[in-house]
Design a protein around this motif. Structure first.
Motif, PDB file in Angstrom:
ATOM      1  N   ASP A   8       4.321 -14.897  -3.400  1.00 18.93           N
ATOM      2  CA  ASP A   8       5.512 -15.049  -4.234  1.00 18.93           C
ATOM      3  C   ASP A   8       5.782 -16.508  -4.591  1.00 18.93           C
ATOM      4  OD1 ASP A   8       5.597 -12.388  -3.736  1.00 18.93           O
ATOM      5  OD2 ASP A   8       7.585 -12.351  -2.824  1.00 18.93           O
ATOM      6  N   TYR A   9       5.587 -17.417  -3.622  1.00 21.11           N
ATOM      7  CA  TYR A   9       5.891 -18.821  -3.872  1.00 21.11           C
ATOM      8  C   TYR A   9       4.636 -19.671  -4.045  1.00 21.11           C
ATOM      9  CZ  TYR A   9      10.599 -17.503  -2.533  1.00 21.11           C
ATOM     10  OH  TYR A   9      11.827 -16.895  -2.476  1.00 21.11           O
ATOM     11  N   GLY A  10       3.548 -19.261  -3.419  1.00 17.77           N
ATOM     12  CA  GLY A  10       2.322 -20.025  -3.532  1.00 17.77           C
ATOM     13  C   GLY A  10       1.464 -19.640  -4.712  1.00 17.77           C
ATOM     14  N   GLY A  11       1.756 -18.490  -5.329  1.00 19.27           N
ATOM     15  CA  GLY A  11       0.993 -18.082  -6.496  1.00 19.27           C
ATOM     16  C   GLY A  11      -0.392 -17.556  -6.186  1.00 19.27           C
ATOM     17  N   MET A  12      -0.696 -17.295  -4.905  1.00 19.84           N
ATOM     18  CA  MET A  12      -1.996 -16.746  -4.560  1.00 19.84           C
ATOM     19  C   MET A  12      -2.079 -15.293  -5.015  1.00 19.84           C
ATOM     20  SD  MET A  12      -3.784 -16.439  -0.781  1.00 19.84           S
ATOM     21  CE  MET A  12      -3.981 -18.211  -0.567  1.00 19.84           C
ATOM     22  N   ALA A  13      -3.230 -14.880  -5.488  1.00 22.85           N
ATOM     23  CA  ALA A  13      -3.420 -13.494  -5.915  1.00 22.85           C
ATOM     24  C   ALA A  13      -3.088 -12.544  -4.780  1.00 22.85           C
ATOM     25  CB  ALA A  13      -4.851 -13.288  -6.387  1.00 22.85           C
ATOM     26  N   ALA A  14      -2.451 -11.421  -5.109  1.00 22.45           N
ATOM     27  CA  ALA A  14      -1.983 -10.486  -4.093  1.00 22.45           C
ATOM     28  C   ALA A  14      -3.098 -10.019  -3.155  1.00 22.45           C
ATOM     29  CB  ALA A  14      -1.309  -9.288  -4.766  1.00 22.45           C
ATOM     30  N   PRO A  15      -4.284  -9.642  -3.662  1.00 19.10           N
ATOM     31  CA  PRO A  15      -5.345  -9.218  -2.730  1.00 19.10           C
ATOM     32  C   PRO A  15      -5.753 -10.318  -1.762  1.00 19.10           C
ATOM     33  CG  PRO A  15      -5.855  -8.518  -4.957  1.00 19.10           C
ATOM     34  CD  PRO A  15      -4.703  -9.456  -5.062  1.00 19.10           C
ATOM     35  N   LEU A  16      -5.800 -11.562  -2.259  1.00 19.69           N
ATOM     36  CA  LEU A  16      -6.185 -12.663  -1.379  1.00 19.69           C
ATOM     37  C   LEU A  16      -5.098 -12.944  -0.349  1.00 19.69           C
ATOM     38  CD1 LEU A  16      -7.811 -15.161  -3.914  1.00 19.69           C
ATOM     39  CD2 LEU A  16      -8.965 -13.737  -2.213  1.00 19.69           C
ATOM     40  N   ALA A  17      -3.842 -12.898  -0.764  1.00 15.44           N
ATOM     41  CA  ALA A  17      -2.747 -13.128   0.176  1.00 15.44           C
ATOM     42  C   ALA A  17      -2.710 -12.035   1.239  1.00 15.44           C
ATOM     43  CB  ALA A  17      -1.423 -13.191  -0.569  1.00 15.44           C
ATOM     44  N   GLY A  18      -2.903 -10.782   0.815  1.00 16.66           N
ATOM     45  CA  GLY A  18      -2.943  -9.692   1.777  1.00 16.66           C
ATOM     46  C   GLY A  18      -4.106  -9.829   2.744  1.00 16.66           C
ATOM     47  N   ALA A  19      -5.265 -10.207   2.211  1.00 14.85           N
ATOM     48  CA  ALA A  19      -6.434 -10.402   3.076  1.00 14.85           C
ATOM     49  C   ALA A  19      -6.202 -11.542   4.062  1.00 14.85           C
ATOM     50  CB  ALA A  19      -7.671 -10.677   2.218  1.00 14.85           C
ATOM     51  N   ALA A  20      -5.523 -12.600   3.611  1.00 18.14           N
ATOM     52  CA  ALA A  20      -5.249 -13.731   4.496  1.00 18.14           C
ATOM     53  C   ALA A  20      -4.363 -13.304   5.662  1.00 18.14           C
ATOM     54  CB  ALA A  20      -4.590 -14.867   3.712  1.00 18.14           C
ATOM     55  N   VAL A  21      -3.358 -12.467   5.394  1.00 15.59           N
ATOM     56  CA  VAL A  21      -2.484 -11.974   6.472  1.00 15.59           C
ATOM     57  C   VAL A  21      -3.287 -11.127   7.456  1.00 15.59           C
ATOM     58  CG1 VAL A  21      -0.528 -10.471   7.009  1.00 15.59           C
ATOM     59  CG2 VAL A  21      -0.386 -12.065   5.086  1.00 15.59           C
ATOM     60  N   VAL A  22      -4.162 -10.277   6.944  1.00 17.27           N
ATOM     61  CA  VAL A  22      -4.978  -9.428   7.807  1.00 17.27           C
ATOM     62  C   VAL A  22      -5.914 -10.277   8.670  1.00 17.27           C
ATOM     63  CG1 VAL A  22      -6.814  -7.689   7.832  1.00 17.27           C
ATOM     64  CG2 VAL A  22      -4.834  -7.401   6.322  1.00 17.27           C
ATOM     65  N   LEU A  23      -6.576 -11.243   8.050  1.00 13.89           N
ATOM     66  CA  LEU A  23      -7.499 -12.097   8.810  1.00 13.89           C
ATOM     67  C   LEU A  23      -6.762 -12.916   9.851  1.00 13.89           C
ATOM     68  CD1 LEU A  23      -9.867 -13.319   5.955  1.00 13.89           C
ATOM     69  CD2 LEU A  23     -10.413 -11.706   7.794  1.00 13.89           C
ATOM     70  N   PHE A  24      -5.591 -13.428   9.504  1.00 12.74           N
ATOM     71  CA  PHE A  24      -4.805 -14.196  10.470  1.00 12.74           C
ATOM     72  C   PHE A  24      -4.364 -13.298  11.627  1.00 12.74           C
ATOM     73  CE2 PHE A  24      -0.655 -16.294  11.643  1.00 12.74           C
ATOM     74  CZ  PHE A  24      -1.242 -17.352  12.309  1.00 12.74           C
ATOM     75  N   SER A  25      -3.981 -12.054  11.320  1.00 15.56           N
ATOM     76  CA  SER A  25      -3.590 -11.117  12.373  1.00 15.56           C
ATOM     77  C   SER A  25      -4.763 -10.781  13.278  1.00 15.56           C
ATOM     78  CB  SER A  25      -3.018  -9.835  11.749  1.00 15.56           C
ATOM     79  OG  SER A  25      -1.861 -10.124  10.974  1.00 15.56           O
ATOM     80  N   LEU A  26      -5.952 -10.664  12.696  1.00 11.48           N
ATOM     81  CA  LEU A  26      -7.146 -10.434  13.508  1.00 11.48           C
ATOM     82  C   LEU A  26      -7.406 -11.607  14.443  1.00 11.48           C
ATOM     83  CD1 LEU A  26      -9.567  -8.826  10.892  1.00 11.48           C
ATOM     84  CD2 LEU A  26      -8.628  -7.717  12.926  1.00 11.48           C
ATOM     85  N   TYR A  27      -7.200 -12.821  13.929  1.00  7.68           N
ATOM     86  CA  TYR A  27      -7.354 -13.994  14.800  1.00  7.68           C
ATOM     87  C   TYR A  27      -6.343 -13.965  15.940  1.00  7.68           C
ATOM     88  CZ  TYR A  27      -6.267 -18.605  16.555  1.00  7.68           C
ATOM     89  OH  TYR A  27      -5.972 -19.642  17.390  1.00  7.68           O
ATOM     90  N   LEU A  28      -5.079 -13.686  15.636  1.00  8.26           N
ATOM     91  CA  LEU A  28      -4.055 -13.642  16.680  1.00  8.26           C
ATOM     92  C   LEU A  28      -4.350 -12.549  17.708  1.00  8.26           C
ATOM     93  CD1 LEU A  28      -0.809 -14.088  14.526  1.00  8.26           C
ATOM     94  CD2 LEU A  28      -2.021 -15.831  15.861  1.00  8.26           C
ATOM     95  N   ALA A  29      -4.973 -11.451  17.247  1.00  5.14           N
ATOM     96  CA  ALA A  29      -5.282 -10.343  18.147  1.00  5.14           C
ATOM     97  C   ALA A  29      -6.364 -10.703  19.159  1.00  5.14           C
ATOM     98  CB  ALA A  29      -5.714  -9.118  17.342  1.00  5.14           C
ATOM     99  N   VAL A  30      -7.078 -11.792  18.924  1.00  2.00           N
ATOM    100  CA  VAL A  30      -8.093 -12.234  19.885  1.00  2.00           C
ATOM    101  C   VAL A  30      -7.454 -12.510  21.249  1.00  2.00           C
ATOM    102  CG1 VAL A  30      -9.646 -14.158  20.451  1.00  2.00           C
ATOM    103  CG2 VAL A  30      -9.696 -13.131  18.169  1.00  2.00           C
ATOM    104  N   TYR A  31      -6.216 -12.995  21.261  1.00  2.00           N
ATOM    105  CA  TYR A  31      -5.598 -13.407  22.515  1.00  2.00           C
ATOM    106  C   TYR A  31      -5.175 -12.224  23.389  1.00  2.00           C
ATOM    107  CZ  TYR A  31      -5.959 -17.974  20.450  1.00  2.00           C
ATOM    108  OH  TYR A  31      -6.458 -19.118  19.877  1.00  2.00           O
ATOM    109  N   PRO A  32      -4.536 -11.187  22.857  1.00  2.00           N
ATOM    110  CA  PRO A  32      -4.322 -10.009  23.705  1.00  2.00           C
ATOM    111  C   PRO A  32      -5.627  -9.319  24.087  1.00  2.00           C
ATOM    112  CG  PRO A  32      -3.489  -9.623  21.485  1.00  2.00           C
ATOM    113  CD  PRO A  32      -3.792 -11.078  21.591  1.00  2.00           C
ATOM    114  N   ALA A  33      -6.645  -9.405  23.214  1.00  2.00           N
ATOM    115  CA  ALA A  33      -7.951  -8.850  23.583  1.00  2.00           C
ATOM    116  C   ALA A  33      -8.534  -9.619  24.759  1.00  2.00           C
ATOM    117  CB  ALA A  33      -8.907  -8.909  22.389  1.00  2.00           C
TER     118      ALA A  33
END
Length: 566
Positions: A100-125
């Motif tokens: 919304d504010y950065g102007g990144m394409a929606a698919p890329l922004a959504g993918a970035a959130v998913v990838l970041f969440s996968l990274y964060l999930a490394v720690y509970p794993a």
């Protein structure tokens, strides 16, 4: 709740754990349930009221689900699925800032959130995998040699297993809050500000609260499984139910932790100090896109000039970069009006602006995200420079310039302030300030109090969450601020651009708040405090030392090792 017994087929007492493990592959829906449990755990965070109790139930389910796993790999996958479900539903608002504010394409922004969440999930794993090793998980059988026809258990919860779970979980969360500058958002201790374990916060901090939560959940599961197993074996033996007595003990211990957590707030670690302060916290609701335009910048400065000078108070605070220009380039009318108002009314004023150094050649270097303070009768200007910068927002990590280039936000690399900076004095009351994201690092705020020559009695957070829209990020950040008050025993004042502007007392209670996305000021009176809580004195050292020792003990002397030596 699922039975941890592997199968109903009859096996001899000579079957090995490896044979059972190989014969028991977990179905894919096992990991789907873990993911859904993690997503449900997001509901325990703000704005859910009293979400700490819900979190305790979800953690009990999560630990029970871990007991179904058959080795460190399946345990790690289960922990990772739980974490991913929690993070992808809990920090989805990052999409708003990028798209919304950065102007990144929606698919890329959504993918970035998913990838970041996968990274964060490394720690509970990682935490679940470490627990598997240090609890003797899948390395020992639970079959009774006197009952050879009973199937063997891949794992039955034990005392050292419960402590291993709590310790591995706490270390995993600490690592997530430390590695690559850290992202401790959604640490499991935060929902407990309105839960049964809030009283532990001034003793061991947010990671210690998560440790107690995980231990209580594991003990409840241990008790439930032990009592269930005792009833089964009692029926087969046709004897007394003496084993059920041992099953009650972990449950009683978990209830004792809850009782202690509810009683600990009766202890007061800090005492009132200096006269109460009248405070005005300003919320301008300046649209984020306006801050990049010349007309919008002038309008924001005029608006905050009017808000600052409309009414006196001991302390007046604006949001982060409320004045979106270099401090040396402040418009003369603004600087003159604020100085005159401060001198005439006795008001101390903290306003957010951009810091920097101008070289003899006229170049501006070492830009900083800063707060500047004006005190009545003094020509000196207080300055605080943000120390803990936001990756991709205030500095670009090495190798990620390409990612920043995908957005149309004018980002750059800011200089860092010192880790410990002097407080802002308001009528002899030291005030410790931080900016936005910094207040999610409780150990840094505690260190700033502990290491300061003049320990602060009031905390101030100046922030701008307009980047994330009207989302759960606003309530989550307020919940984080409440934890900082509990940890330090000090009131917290929050001035935000769009919300949530609020005042919190030293016990973590919200004294008042403004409705998000409105223009206004919050007028409150706060009482500063003095003294150190145990957490301010020791930081995270206590929970980390205890966790490492317990994990080492469990790994060295747990049932897995005893079985190999037997």
């Amino acid at each position: 709740m699922a039975d941890p017994i592997t199968s109903r087929s009859r096996r001899g007492a000579g079957d090995t754990d490896a044979q059972i493990t190989r014969g028991r592959a977990l179905p894919r829906w096992h990991y789907l349930v873990a993911l859904l449990a993690g997503a449900a755990n997001t509901l325990s965070f703000a704005p859910t009221p009293h979400g700490g109790w819900l979190e305790l139930a979800i953690f009990a389910l999560f630990f029970a689900w871990l007991t179904r796993t058959t080795g460190w790999k399946s345990a790690a996958l289960t922990g990772g699925a739980f974490g991913f479900g929690n993070f992808v539903t809990g920090v989805w608002w990052l999409y708003v800032s990028m798209h919304d504010y950065g102007g990144m394409a929606a698919p890329l922004a959504g993918a970035a959130v998913v990838l970041f969440s996968l990274y964060l999930a490394v720690y509970p794993a990682l935490a679940a995998g470490v627990w598997s090793f240090c609890a003797g998980h899948a390395r020992h059988g639970a079959a009774d040699d006197r009952l050879p026809r009973l199937p063997r258990l891949p794992f039955a919860p034990t005392w050292h297993g419960a402590f291993a779970f709590a310790s591995a979980w706490a270390i995993g969360e600490w690592l997530r809050g430390t590695v690559f500058t850290g992202f401790p958002w959604l640490a499991s201790g935060y929902p407990q500000v309105d839960g049964p374990f809030a009283g532990f916060a001034p003793v061991v901090g947010v990671y210690g609260v998560g440790w107690v939560l995980a231990l209580a959940a594991a003990l409840l599961v241990q008790s439930w499984i032990a009592l269930r197993s005792a009833r089964r074996t009692t029926g087969l033996r046709n004897g007394s139910a003496t084993g059920s007595g041992n099953g009650f003990v972990p449950g009683v211990a978990a209830i004792a932790l809850i009782v202690v957590g509810l009683l600990l707030p009766l202890a007061h670690w800090t005492t009132p100090a200096n006269a109460p302060l009248t405070v005005r916290l300003l919320q301008g609701d300046v649209k984020q896109e306006m801050k990049f335009e010349e007309a919008g910048m002038r309008a924001a400065i005029d608006q905050y000039q009017q808000m600052i000078t409309s009414k006196p108070a001991d302390l007046i605070v604006t949001p982060e970069t409320a004045i979106p220009v270099l401090a040396q380039q402040l418009p003369a009318p603004f600087a003159s009006a604020v100085r005159t108002f401060s001198d005439k009314t006795g008001s101390a004023i903290l306003f957010g602006a951009i810091g920097g150094t101008i070289t003899p050649q006229g170049q501006v270097v070492d830009y900083t995200n800063s707060l500047f303070g004006v005190t009545p009768g003094s020509r000196d200007v207080y300055r605080y420079d943000k120390h803990h910068l936001v990756p991709f927002g205030e500095f670009v990590p090495w190798g990620f310039r390409w990612f920043v280039n995908l957005m149309s936000i004018p980002l750059g690399d800011f200089a860092r302030g010192a880790p410990v900076q002097k407080p802002f004095l308001v009528h002899n009351q030291p005030v410790s300030v931080d900016i936005c994201y910094e207040d999610i690092f409780g150990e840094e705020i505690a260190r700033n109090i502990h290491d300061s020559d003049t320990p602060a009695g009031v905390l101030v957070n100046s922030t701008n969450l307009a980047w994330f829209g009207d989302t759960i990020a606003l309530d989550q950040h307020l919940q984080i601020a409440r934890m900082r008050s509990l940890e330090t025993g000090r009131p917290m004042l929050r001035a935000t651009n769009t919300g949530t502007t609020a005042a919190i007392d030293a016990d973590g209670r919200v004294l008042g708040r403004l409705k998000p996305y409105t223009i206004g000021s919050l007028d409150v009176t706060v009482q500063g405090t003095s003294g150190n809580t145990p957490y301010v004195t020791s930081g995270n050292n206590t929970v980390l030392a205890v966790s490492v020792l317990l994990l080492a003990f469990g790994f060295a002397f747990g049932p897995g090792l005893r079985r190999r030596r037997g």
